[in-house]
Design a protein around this motif. Structure first.
Motif, PDB file in Angstrom:
ATOM      1  N   LYS A 154      11.605  -2.521  10.040  1.00 51.64           N
ATOM      2  CA  LYS A 154      11.306  -1.279   9.338  1.00 51.64           C
ATOM      3  C   LYS A 154      12.544  -0.550   8.798  1.00 51.64           C
ATOM      4  O   LYS A 154      12.576  -0.152   7.631  1.00 51.64           O
ATOM      5  CB  LYS A 154      10.564  -0.395  10.357  1.00 51.64           C
ATOM      6  CG  LYS A 154      10.080   0.916   9.906  1.00 51.64           C
ATOM      7  CD  LYS A 154       9.267   1.520  11.058  1.00 51.64           C
ATOM      8  CE  LYS A 154       9.386   3.031  11.041  1.00 51.64           C
ATOM      9  NZ  LYS A 154       8.630   3.662  12.134  1.00 51.64           N
ATOM     10  N   ASN A 174       6.183  -6.432   0.366  1.00 47.20           N
ATOM     11  CA  ASN A 174       6.756  -5.810   1.559  1.00 47.20           C
ATOM     12  C   ASN A 174       5.874  -5.926   2.794  1.00 47.20           C
ATOM     13  O   ASN A 174       4.752  -5.439   2.822  1.00 47.20           O
ATOM     14  CB  ASN A 174       6.996  -4.317   1.269  1.00 47.20           C
ATOM     15  CG  ASN A 174       7.454  -3.573   2.506  1.00 47.20           C
ATOM     16  OD1 ASN A 174       8.310  -4.059   3.242  1.00 47.20           O
ATOM     17  ND2 ASN A 174       6.882  -2.399   2.747  1.00 47.20           N
ATOM     18  N   ASP A 179       6.230   2.319   3.969  1.00 44.90           N
ATOM     19  CA  ASP A 179       5.891   2.289   2.547  1.00 44.90           C
ATOM     20  C   ASP A 179       7.168   2.386   1.738  1.00 44.90           C
ATOM     21  O   ASP A 179       7.893   3.382   1.840  1.00 44.90           O
ATOM     22  CB  ASP A 179       4.987   3.487   2.179  1.00 44.90           C
ATOM     23  CG  ASP A 179       3.619   3.361   2.792  1.00 44.90           C
ATOM     24  OD1 ASP A 179       3.136   2.235   2.951  1.00 44.90           O
ATOM     25  OD2 ASP A 179       3.027   4.407   3.135  1.00 44.90           O
ATOM     26  N   VAL A 188       5.513  -2.704  -6.168  1.00 49.01           N
ATOM     27  CA  VAL A 188       5.538  -2.959  -4.729  1.00 49.01           C
ATOM     28  C   VAL A 188       4.134  -3.281  -4.253  1.00 49.01           C
ATOM     29  O   VAL A 188       3.183  -2.586  -4.602  1.00 49.01           O
ATOM     30  CB  VAL A 188       6.043  -1.722  -3.950  1.00 49.01           C
ATOM     31  CG1 VAL A 188       6.023  -1.999  -2.455  1.00 49.01           C
ATOM     32  CG2 VAL A 188       7.443  -1.324  -4.403  1.00 49.01           C
ATOM     33  N   ASN A 190       2.480  -3.631  -0.628  1.00 52.60           N
ATOM     34  CA  ASN A 190       2.703  -3.516   0.813  1.00 52.60           C
ATOM     35  C   ASN A 190       1.614  -4.262   1.576  1.00 52.60           C
ATOM     36  O   ASN A 190       0.437  -4.107   1.271  1.00 52.60           O
ATOM     37  CB  ASN A 190       2.658  -2.045   1.233  1.00 52.60           C
ATOM     38  CG  ASN A 190       3.812  -1.239   0.676  1.00 52.60           C
ATOM     39  OD1 ASN A 190       4.976  -1.544   0.924  1.00 52.60           O
ATOM     40  ND2 ASN A 190       3.502  -0.210  -0.104  1.00 52.60           N
ATOM     41  N   HIS A 192       0.323  -4.123   5.160  1.00 49.52           N
ATOM     42  CA  HIS A 192       0.443  -3.449   6.453  1.00 49.52           C
ATOM     43  C   HIS A 192      -0.546  -4.068   7.425  1.00 49.52           C
ATOM     44  O   HIS A 192      -1.722  -3.759   7.408  1.00 49.52           O
ATOM     45  CB  HIS A 192       0.161  -1.962   6.305  1.00 49.52           C
ATOM     46  CG  HIS A 192       1.260  -1.221   5.612  1.00 49.52           C
ATOM     47  ND1 HIS A 192       2.572  -1.329   6.013  1.00 49.52           N
ATOM     48  CD2 HIS A 192       1.261  -0.380   4.571  1.00 49.52           C
ATOM     49  CE1 HIS A 192       3.328  -0.571   5.240  1.00 49.52           C
ATOM     50  NE2 HIS A 192       2.559   0.004   4.340  1.00 49.52           N
TER      51      HIS A 192
ATOM     52  N   ARG B  15      -3.285   4.725   7.397  1.00 44.14           N
ATOM     53  CA  ARG B  15      -2.018   5.184   6.819  1.00 44.14           C
ATOM     54  C   ARG B  15      -1.702   6.607   7.309  1.00 44.14           C
ATOM     55  O   ARG B  15      -0.566   6.908   7.657  1.00 44.14           O
ATOM     56  CB  ARG B  15      -2.099   5.105   5.289  1.00 44.14           C
ATOM     57  CG  ARG B  15      -0.764   5.286   4.618  1.00 44.14           C
ATOM     58  CD  ARG B  15      -0.696   4.701   3.215  1.00 44.14           C
ATOM     59  NE  ARG B  15       0.583   5.060   2.628  1.00 44.14           N
ATOM     60  CZ  ARG B  15       0.768   6.102   1.803  1.00 44.14           C
ATOM     61  NH1 ARG B  15      -0.261   6.849   1.420  1.00 44.14           N
ATOM     62  NH2 ARG B  15       1.965   6.395   1.365  1.00 44.14           N
TER      63      ARG B  15
END
Lengths: 207, 207
Positions: A154, A174, A179, A188, A190, A192, B15
């Motif tokens: 991170k 990513n 974020d 980008v 992401n 997660h 989030r």
């Protein structure tokens, strides 16, 4: 490039692409929206609506031409040219993603792996020797990098992303648990994993 | 459990949960929707709308109580109890996910790792020795498994999932490159990395 298509439709396109690819592998040349509906567990009307965005590929009584639709969706998704990929952070996840990108029959080509741990230098993953992060600038002078994959801790993700963006890298995939906030014009995506796990946990409750 | 909340709002909850968790770590006790908006790059009105779903946590002139909101969202996401997790397919990705689940400060507990390769038997990942798939049935008799993670090749995913579902496993976190089709009452969260990569590729085109 048709950008008038809604985000929700675009989000569903890769799944169509995957199913159509499997149909091609299985030698299927055409398919009706009803058959596709059954395969994909989506209503036939949803499929017709979605695919209508790309012009009348379906013909009454014929269905869809699988290869044509596959190619068309591929074109829209930017899959007609090869994207060079470099990966940053070769831990277990980085290792897995490097293999994954190399293995998938998609036009993404892993061309460089970078880490900061000198013990990893030269170790080959998917036949690519790991280089040190400090070597990237030199590497980038002679190699086009379209996408940077960040499988980094991170705290390292943002500084590395900024460094790469300053050199000219314009797209980031990513996986770091943060974020990325990048200037306009930089793309980008992401991933997660924890959010997906929480979604699962939510769906498990109160059934 | 409040199930009247829209899917889109629920998709955004993890989030919020992540950002609120970071605020707690940093000792922040309350925050206004404007501050949260700036942090999260979401409009303040979106935040107010989203969080209103959970009752009036925000107070005029005070903002949100971070810890209260964090706990409340955690409760809604089913994060107040520990979920036992077993993982199937300990390749690079399985290895990464096993470490990830153990490392994250979320209430998911990796309790078993299973593979079919005898060479892996007994090797420890995150302190858990890898067992053989055939040992799972016995393992399951004395261990509650809430979630099965499938980091398996595409062709193995469905048969293994069916086998586990028959034994009683009710939730699957699937990384295999296939949509699991499971009976009603069984929860599946698919993580399709290729779809995320194609989304990135789409966003790279025509800017």
């Amino acid at each position: 490039m048709n950008k008038g298509i809604s985000k929700a439709v675009i989000r569903r396109m890769p799944r169509y692409y995957r199913y159509l690819g499997e149909l091609i592998e299985n030698g299927v040349e055409r398919i009706s929206s009803n058959e596709l509906s059954e395969m994909m567990q989506v209503t036939a009307s949803q499929i017709r609506q979605d695919l209508n965005n790309f012009g009348g590929f379906g013909q009454q009584g014929y269905g869809y031409n699988v290869k044509f639709l596959y190619d068309e969706i591929g074109r829209i998704l930017g899959l007609t040219e090869i994207h060079n990929v470099a990966l940053f952070g070769v831990g277990n996840l980085g290792h897995a993603i490097a293999n994954y990108v190399s293995f998938e029959k998609l036009p993404f080509k892993m061309i460089g792996l970078f880490d900061v741990d000198p013990k990893k230098k030269g170790i080959r993953v998917s036949e690519i020797p790991i280089m040190m992060l400090d070597e990237f600038e030199e590497f980038y002078k002679t190699n086009r990098v379209d996408i940077a994959v960040l499988t980094l801790p991170k705290d390292a993700a943002m500084p590395v992303a900024e460094r790469l963006a300053n050199l000219g890298v314009r797209a980031f995939w990513n996986f770091a648990h943060v974020d990325l906030v990048m200037p306009k014009g930089i793309v980008v995506e992401n991933v997660h994993l924890s959010e997906s796990l929480m979604q699962l946990s939510y769906n498990m409750t109160g059934r």
